[in-house]
Each structure stands twice: as C-alpha cells, then as structure tokens.
Motif scaffolding. Structure first.
Motif, PDB file in Angstrom:
ATOM      1  N   LEU A  84       0.831  -1.205   0.000  1.00 44.05           N
ATOM      2  CA  LEU A  84       0.000   0.000   0.000  1.00 44.05           C
ATOM      3  C   LEU A  84       0.866   1.256   0.000  1.00 44.05           C
ATOM      4  N   ILE A  85       1.906   1.258   0.820  1.00 45.62           N
ATOM      5  CA  ILE A  85       2.795   2.412   0.898  1.00 45.62           C
ATOM      6  C   ILE A  85       3.539   2.622  -0.417  1.00 45.62           C
ATOM      7  N   LEU A  86       4.005   1.537  -1.021  1.00 48.70           N
ATOM      8  CA  LEU A  86       4.727   1.647  -2.288  1.00 48.70           C
ATOM      9  C   LEU A  86       3.820   2.170  -3.399  1.00 48.70           C
ATOM     10  N   VAL A  87       2.581   1.699  -3.433  1.00 49.35           N
ATOM     11  CA  VAL A  87       1.646   2.185  -4.459  1.00 49.35           C
ATOM     12  C   VAL A  87       1.334   3.660  -4.217  1.00 49.35           C
ATOM     13  N   THR A  88       1.154   4.037  -2.965  1.00 49.47           N
ATOM     14  CA  THR A  88       0.907   5.444  -2.646  1.00 49.47           C
ATOM     15  C   THR A  88       2.103   6.304  -3.023  1.00 49.47           C
ATOM     16  N   ALA A  89       3.305   5.772  -2.823  1.00 49.88           N
ATOM     17  CA  ALA A  89       4.524   6.515  -3.157  1.00 49.88           C
ATOM     18  C   ALA A  89       4.648   6.772  -4.651  1.00 49.88           C
ATOM     19  N   LEU A  90       3.955   5.979  -5.463  1.00 49.68           N
ATOM     20  CA  LEU A  90       3.996   6.203  -6.903  1.00 49.68           C
ATOM     21  C   LEU A  90       3.475   7.593  -7.263  1.00 49.68           C
TER      22      LEU A  90
ATOM     23  N   GLY B 101       6.876  14.247  -9.366  1.00 48.74           N
ATOM     24  CA  GLY B 101       8.223  14.775  -9.497  1.00 48.74           C
ATOM     25  C   GLY B 101       8.636  15.036 -10.929  1.00 48.74           C
ATOM     26  N   SER B 102       7.915  14.445 -11.886  1.00 47.84           N
ATOM     27  CA  SER B 102       8.225  14.685 -13.297  1.00 47.84           C
ATOM     28  C   SER B 102       7.499  15.887 -13.872  1.00 47.84           C
TER      29      SER B 102
ATOM     30  N   LEU C 141       9.973  29.387 -11.654  1.00 46.65           N
ATOM     31  CA  LEU C 141      11.066  28.918 -10.810  1.00 46.65           C
ATOM     32  C   LEU C 141      11.668  27.647 -11.377  1.00 46.65           C
ATOM     33  N   PRO C 142      12.952  27.406 -11.120  1.00 43.99           N
ATOM     34  CA  PRO C 142      13.488  26.068 -11.383  1.00 43.99           C
ATOM     35  C   PRO C 142      12.763  25.058 -10.508  1.00 43.99           C
ATOM     36  N   GLY C 143      12.649  23.835 -11.004  1.00 47.87           N
ATOM     37  CA  GLY C 143      11.909  22.821 -10.270  1.00 47.87           C
ATOM     38  C   GLY C 143      12.390  22.632  -8.848  1.00 47.87           C
TER      39      GLY C 143
ATOM     40  N   PRO D 161      10.617  15.972  -4.911  1.00 44.99           N
ATOM     41  CA  PRO D 161      11.844  16.689  -5.270  1.00 44.99           C
ATOM     42  C   PRO D 161      13.018  15.769  -5.574  1.00 44.99           C
ATOM     43  N   VAL D 162      13.058  14.596  -4.934  1.00 52.54           N
ATOM     44  CA  VAL D 162      14.132  13.642  -5.232  1.00 52.54           C
ATOM     45  C   VAL D 162      14.031  13.181  -6.681  1.00 52.54           C
ATOM     46  N   VAL D 163      12.826  12.805  -7.091  1.00 53.29           N
ATOM     47  CA  VAL D 163      12.621  12.383  -8.477  1.00 53.29           C
ATOM     48  C   VAL D 163      12.897  13.535  -9.437  1.00 53.29           C
ATOM     49  N   ALA D 164      12.474  14.747  -9.058  1.00 51.69           N
ATOM     50  CA  ALA D 164      12.674  15.903  -9.929  1.00 51.69           C
ATOM     51  C   ALA D 164      14.160  16.152 -10.192  1.00 51.69           C
ATOM     52  N   ILE D 165      14.976  16.071  -9.124  1.00 57.04           N
ATOM     53  CA  ILE D 165      16.399  16.370  -9.306  1.00 57.04           C
ATOM     54  C   ILE D 165      17.090  15.245 -10.059  1.00 57.04           C
TER      55      ILE D 165
END
Length: 312
Positions: free
Chosen positions: A8-14, A20-21, A88-90, A253-257
């Motif tokens: 459940l947590i992993l699906v929510t994290a999606l 982030g994209s 702004l930059p992402g 933000p992790v995915v964005a960077i």
C-alpha cells in the motif's frame, strides 16, 4: 499483513514520484506562459476519464464537499503549481513544497487528533533540510511571484489532504464506502471545471495550435501525473494516517532532481547526493517504517472502521 501494508505504501509513493516529473515535463514540452491552460488540460480530461470509469456521481453534501476538496487539492493547487513551475526552477519550488509534511502533521494534530511526535517534527525539519541541500547546490534564481505561488500551492494541498481525511469516504448506493476512483474523479472534475472558468476569464484559449510535443506533454501529465497519481494518492490516504502519508510527498523533489540530472543534463554534486539520502531517511523516520510498527498498527486499527467513516 505487513507485506500488504508495505505494498500500500509503495503504491501510494507512486503518486509523488509521478508528480516529481511535472517540472521537467512543463519546461521541456508545454507552451510557455500558459499556467491555467496547463492546469485545465491536466485536471479536467483526467477527471472525466475517471468519472466515465467509475460511473458514480456525488450524493447530498458531497456535491459541495467535492468542490471544496477539488479546489484545494486540484484547482488552486494546480494553478499555483504551474505558476511556480513557469517562474522557478523545479528544485526551488520543491524546497517550498518540502514544508508540506510539517504543515500536514501540524494540521492533522489539531483537526484529526493525530499524535504529533518529536520524531515526526524532527523528520519533517530534516526533510526540508535535505531538500535544501538538493536545491541550494544548483544555480537557482529566485522569483517573488513564483515563491508565493509555490507556498500557496503547498498550503492548499496540505489543507486539502487533512480535510479529505477528516471528511472520510462517502457512502455508496450499495451501502459500503464509495470507491477512491469515484471520489478522485469528483475532485478532478470540480477542480478542472473551476480552472476552465478562470482560463476563459484571465488567460483565454491559445492563439496558435498546440504542437505535437505540447500534446504529448499534456497527455502524460493528465493520464500518468494526474489520473493514475491521484488515484494512488487518495487510495493511500484513505488507509494511511495523513501525517505519515504526507512524508511520501518528499519523494517528488528527489525524483525531480534525478530526472533533471538524467534527462536534462543538470549537475548533481556530492551535497545534493547527501540531500537525497537525508530526504529518504526523513521519509522512513517520519512514517516509522523502521524500528517501529506505528504505521502498521494504525493501519490494522483503522481497517475495521473503513466501511463506516475512514477513507478518501
């Protein structure tokens, strides 16, 4: 039980990973200077698609509740998000968004009576610090309007998250709780339709036809970044404590960077790597997935209540 909760947590994290994209998609594919158009084309088609799949309409008070939640989680949030994305930059917008877990934890402690622990507070501050390490190493420009929009969007989404949790899941015609697919559709349609009015009043339709990259960008944001992401998010929020779920937003933000480094050739220095590690550690600590059964115990305790009151 534990494996199901982790799934459940992993699906929510999606959801935050797809969010982030957004900044990269906006800067690479979408037409410049059209925040309201981008918000409408992201929200409304996704909402109509989910509405067609769910074939459910709100009942009673859920007509106005869906509009309020739609404005907080979709309408106001999307409009402000795209203003921030264009100005702004992402990464700069992401650091403002990194405050959201703290805001949700504070609001949830007052509105939902979720316990505000020192661990969660420290984890929230560590998350903001980690995002700052990611962002401040880049050559980022500051824009007052963009910063105000990012802050307003963060506050809007935090309030919408807590309010959705407080109101819970509406009953369906069959007697059980309504599906997250339907309630997500209601919010997206309500927010998207309200944004469409603002689009016609303040921005107008585009004077030139959209290009193929524009269309592909909007399709991606509407289908993956909105329909799929928000369904995963509201489904997870219906089962996870609001204060814990909010920490997953730090993945954005992790995915964005990382996407900026992989796709756009942006720099990724050692301090940014440290920031990523700090953010990931704050997520684990904030959700108490390691060394504690806090989330698991709450999930087990809440699950019997889901048909009656918990949800969304």
């Amino acid at each position: 039980m534990l494996s199901k909760n982790l799934m459940l947590i992993l699906v929510t994290a999606l959801a935050p990973m797809l969010w982030g994209s957004t900044y990269l998609t906006t800067t690479l594919f979408l037409p410049e200077g059209r925040p309201l158009l981008s918000a409408v084309l992201r929200a409304l088609p996704a909402g109509l698609l989910l509405l067609a799949l769910s074939r459910r309409l709100p009942q009673g008070s859920w007509w106005w509740k869906s509009w309020v939640l739609g404005m907080l989680n979709i309408g106001a949030f999307f409009a402000l998000l795209f203003v921030a994305a264009y100005r702004l930059p992402g990464g700069v917008a992401a650091i403002v968004g990194g405050i959201q877990p703290l805001l949700v934890a504070l609001l949830a402690s007052r509105v939902l009576q979720e316990k505000l622990t020192p661990t969660r507070l420290l984890s929230g501050m560590a998350g903001v610090f980690g995002v700052a390490l990611i962002v401040l190493q880049s050559q980022a420009r500051l824009d007052a309007v963009g910063l105000a929009a990012a802050a307003g969007g963060t506050l809007s989404m935090a309030a919408g998250t807590v309010l959705a949790k407080k109101w819970g899941q509406p009953p369906s015609r069959s007697g059980g709780p309504e599906s997250p697919l339907a309630t997500t559709a209601w919010q997206l349609v309500a927010g998207g339709a309200s944004l469409a009015v603002l689009l016609f009043v303040f921005e107008g339709l585009p004077a030139v036809p959209l290009t193929t990259p524009n269309i592909l960008g909007y399709l991606y944001l509407s289908l993956m970044g909105t329909a799929v992401a928000y369904f995963c998010w509201f489904r997870g929020l219906s089962r996870l404590p609001a204060g814990a779920a909010a920490f997953l937003g730090l993945l954005s933000p992790v995915v964005a960077i990382v996407l900026g480094w992989v796709v756009a050739g942006q720099s990724l220095g050692p301090w940014q790597l440290v920031g990523i590690v700090v953010v990931l550690a704050s997520i684990i600590a904030g959700m108490k997935l390691k060394g504690s059964r806090n989330v698991t115990d709450k999930l087990r305790a809440r699950r019997p209540e889901l048909p009656a009151a918990q949800g969304r």
